[in-house]
Design a protein around this motif. Structure first.
Motif, mmCIF file in Angstrom:
data_model
loop_
_atom_site.group_PDB
_atom_site.id
_atom_site.type_symbol
_atom_site.label_atom_id
_atom_site.label_comp_id
_atom_site.label_asym_id
_atom_site.label_seq_id
_atom_site.Cartn_x
_atom_site.Cartn_y
_atom_site.Cartn_z
ATOM 1 N N ILE A 238 0.855 -1.191 0.000
ATOM 2 C CA ILE A 238 0.000 0.000 0.000
ATOM 3 C C ILE A 238 0.892 1.242 0.000
ATOM 4 N N PRO A 239 0.847 2.058 -1.048
ATOM 5 C CA PRO A 239 1.582 3.339 -1.013
ATOM 6 C C PRO A 239 1.044 4.223 0.103
ATOM 7 N N VAL A 240 1.931 4.948 0.750
ATOM 8 C CA VAL A 240 1.539 5.726 1.920
ATOM 9 C C VAL A 240 0.526 6.811 1.591
ATOM 10 N N THR A 241 0.477 7.264 0.338
ATOM 11 C CA THR A 241 -0.456 8.319 -0.053
ATOM 12 C C THR A 241 -1.759 7.787 -0.647
ATOM 13 N N MET A 242 -1.922 6.483 -0.718
ATOM 14 C CA MET A 242 -3.145 5.909 -1.291
ATOM 15 C C MET A 242 -4.359 6.310 -0.467
ATOM 16 N N ASP A 243 -5.450 6.665 -1.137
ATOM 17 C CA ASP A 243 -6.683 7.023 -0.441
ATOM 18 C C ASP A 243 -7.233 5.819 0.316
ATOM 19 N N GLN A 244 -7.801 6.075 1.491
ATOM 20 C CA GLN A 244 -8.266 4.975 2.328
ATOM 21 C C GLN A 244 -9.389 4.168 1.671
ATOM 22 N N GLU A 245 -10.155 4.791 0.790
ATOM 23 C CA GLU A 245 -11.188 4.045 0.077
ATOM 24 C C GLU A 245 -10.556 3.040 -0.879
ATOM 25 N N GLN A 246 -9.436 3.432 -1.499
ATOM 26 C CA GLN A 246 -8.708 2.505 -2.361
ATOM 27 C C GLN A 246 -8.081 1.378 -1.535
ATOM 28 N N VAL A 247 -7.617 1.709 -0.339
ATOM 29 C CA VAL A 247 -7.065 0.685 0.552
ATOM 30 C C VAL A 247 -8.139 -0.352 0.878
ATOM 31 N N ALA A 248 -9.324 0.123 1.222
ATOM 32 C CA ALA A 248 -10.434 -0.783 1.539
ATOM 33 C C ALA A 248 -10.783 -1.657 0.336
ATOM 34 N N PHE A 249 -10.714 -1.070 -0.853
ATOM 35 C CA PHE A 249 -11.009 -1.839 -2.071
ATOM 36 C C PHE A 249 -9.987 -2.965 -2.251
ATOM 37 N N GLN A 250 -8.706 -2.672 -1.965
ATOM 38 C CA GLN A 250 -7.668 -3.701 -2.075
ATOM 39 C C GLN A 250 -7.917 -4.832 -1.075
ATOM 40 N N PHE A 251 -8.286 -4.490 0.147
ATOM 41 C CA PHE A 251 -8.556 -5.511 1.157
ATOM 42 C C PHE A 251 -9.740 -6.370 0.750
ATOM 43 N N ARG A 252 -10.789 -5.731 0.232
ATOM 44 C CA ARG A 252 -11.979 -6.474 -0.179
ATOM 45 C C ARG A 252 -11.662 -7.378 -1.368
ATOM 46 N N ARG A 253 -10.886 -6.885 -2.270
ATOM 47 C CA ARG A 253 -10.595 -7.620 -3.505
ATOM 48 C C ARG A 253 -9.647 -8.795 -3.257
ATOM 49 N N THR A 273 -4.370 -2.856 9.044
ATOM 50 C CA THR A 273 -4.990 -4.118 9.427
ATOM 51 C C THR A 273 -6.485 -4.091 9.127
ATOM 52 N N VAL A 274 -7.061 -5.273 9.080
ATOM 53 C CA VAL A 274 -8.440 -5.408 8.631
ATOM 54 C C VAL A 274 -9.423 -4.702 9.561
ATOM 55 N N ASP A 275 -9.117 -4.607 10.866
ATOM 56 C CA ASP A 275 -10.050 -3.936 11.777
ATOM 57 C C ASP A 275 -10.172 -2.452 11.438
ATOM 58 N N ASP A 276 -9.057 -1.841 11.002
ATOM 59 C CA ASP A 276 -9.130 -0.436 10.584
ATOM 60 C C ASP A 276 -9.873 -0.285 9.265
ATOM 61 N N VAL A 277 -9.706 -1.265 8.372
ATOM 62 C CA VAL A 277 -10.380 -1.214 7.071
ATOM 63 C C VAL A 277 -11.886 -1.373 7.242
ATOM 64 N N VAL A 278 -12.307 -2.204 8.189
ATOM 65 C CA VAL A 278 -13.742 -2.346 8.461
ATOM 66 C C VAL A 278 -14.328 -0.993 8.864
#
Length: 475
Positions: A238-253, A273-278
């Motif tokens: 995960i690039p440090v500047t990636m938007d958190q919505e994109q991060v969540a998309f990566q976790f879901r995918r 971690t997944v708890d933060d993504v939730v």
């Protein structure tokens, strides 16, 4: 004397301290029971602080936050004073932002700093970020050196980015270690490791990310095996500047439990971690729902005047667009005067179109948020929704033909009503799909404004179709 003694004894008064303790958890629902909250408020009103502390000592952070969220402001502040040493520090991270800021404003800087020092780095940054500039500086001054460094670094990253979301606490080992050495290290350094971690990250001498190994692989492998031979070949960074919505998309995918966060030089600097993504997924979904209703933020705990002022913005925009529908109606005022039934029936046409369009709008906006719709399939989605609108239009046209004829005994009026419903539900399906796609293509969030544009389209098309057809064929 005996009578007087009996009179003095009388019925025994109930003492909140000696009453049976209510069960904190509701047996049928997750969270605190209403009886438990009522008991705490009763004890608070009698100033039984020791009993309140006893009952709340074992509450989890979410439960403590629920208790504070369900009482009024005055009692909330009093309960925080009573439970200062009892409730977990991360209770404040579960509170609504308005409520949390209100509580923190009434605390001293050292008290807030003591709470922040106990939080995980991502929660500490989130809490500090919500404070105004001067208060933030004052509290940073009271933080421990390690926490202050982590918070100051986190605040340099864009808001709602992976840099704000990530934790600085993670497990990283050299790539030349064996499984045996890794396990020995984990046991020896147990006190300094994160409370929860799912993967072990492997780095080179420059601390650049090489790969990750899940704990399950480490536990099942032989001690002599080198850890870099067990690296997950499909690892995601995960690039440090990636938007958190994109991060969540990566976790879901990718069905991730955790993912490393790297800087521009691929150096490992944190973990999501997944708890933060939730929490992110929940926040993004809540934001979309609120924006669809013309509300920019959850305001259940906001002051009444502030709530009314914020909600009035989109209501004003909606009022302005409503004049378009009014203008259409005024064009056919003569027809309405000649046949009063038109005035009775035209709200049905408009409301059916509005409801049908809202269904389509909700589906498309959600699909855009989850990236189920893009330029590759947008045309197919629009065509499908148009056809769905047309099919529903035909169905309800047949239904309303019978209803209108039954009440008004007028075949032409019934057919006009049917044709208007077909026109408007078809237009609603098309507009409900096209409007959010156009707004999204322009780089804007379709959730806040789509509903207003859709309502305007369905009102104008519905009134124009119904009154226009009535004018042509009934007079």
């Amino acid at each position: 004397m005996e009578g007087e003694e009996e009179k003095e004894e009388g019925p025994e008064q109930k003492d909140p301290v000696t009453e049976q303790q209510p069960a904190p958890e509701d047996e049928h629902n997750i969270g605190l029971s209403d009886e438990f909250i009522a008991e705490i408020l009763e004890l608070e009103s009698h100033s039984y602080t020791d009993r309140i502390q006893e009952l709340c000592r074992d509450l989890s952070a979410p439960d403590a936050a629920e208790l504070l969220g369900k009482v009024d402001v005055e009692k909330r502040h009093h309960l925080v004073e009573i439970l200062e040493t009892v409730i977990p520090p991360d209770t404040f991270t579960y509170l609504d932002h308005v409520m949390m800021n209100d509580l923190l404003e009434h605390m001293t800087d050292p008290h807030v700093a003591s709470i922040v020092n106990e939080l995980e780095s991502d929660d500490a940054i989130s809490l500090i970020n919500d404070l105004d500039g001067k208060r933030r500086v004052d509290i940073l001054r009271h933080l421990s050196r390690k926490v202050r460094a982590a918070v100051e670094e986190g605040l340099t990253f864009p808001e709602q980015s992976a840099g704000r979301l990530m934790q600085r606490e993670f497990v990283a080992i050299p790539q030349f270690w064996t499984i045996g050495k890794t396990v020995d290290y984990l046991r020896a350094a147990a006190d300094s490791l994160p409370d929860r971690f799912y993967d072990i990250f492997i780095v080179d001498p420059a601390h650049k990310f090489v790969g990750s190994v899940s704990l399950s692989k480490v536990l099942c492998a032989q001690r002599a095996i080198k850890v870099d031979t067990l690296v997950n070949e499909e690892h995601v960074t995960i690039p440090v500047t990636m938007d958190q919505e994109q991060v969540a998309f990566q976790f879901r995918r990718k069905d991730l439990l955790s993912a490393p966060v790297v800087d521009d030089d691929n150096r490992l600097i944190g973990v999501v971690t997944v708890d933060d993504v939730v929490d992110v997924i929940d926040a993004e979904a809540e934001e979309d729902i609120l924006k669809l209703g013309g509300v920019t933020d959850s305001d259940i705990h906001r002051p009444t005047f502030s709530t009314a002022r914020l909600r009035s913005t989109w209501l004003t925009v909606n009022l302005m667009t409503a004049f378009l529908a009014t203008a259409v109606i005024s064009m056919f005022s003569d027809s309405i005067e000649k046949l009063v039934a038109l005035a009775a029936l035209m709200p049905i046409v408009a409301s059916m179109g509005g409801n049908a369009g809202t269904q389509t709008l909700t589906v498309v906006i959600r699909a855009l948020a989850t990236k189920e719709v893009s330029s590759a399939n947008a045309v197919r989605v629009v065509l499908k929704e148009c056809i769905v609108g047309l099919m529903n239009g035909v169905f309800f046209a047949l239904l309303m033909t019978a209803v209108v004829f039954y009440f008004y005994q007028d075949v032409k009026l019934a057919l006009v009503m049917a044709a208007a419903l077909i026109f408007n539900l078809f237009a609603a399906g098309c507009a409900g799909a096209i409007i959010p796609l156009i707004i999204s293509k322009a780089g804007l969030d379709p959730a806040p404004s789509s509903a207003i544009f859709l309502t305007t389209v369905t009102d104008v098309v519905g009134f124009m179709a119904f009154l226009g057809l009535a004018t042509l064929f009934l007079f």
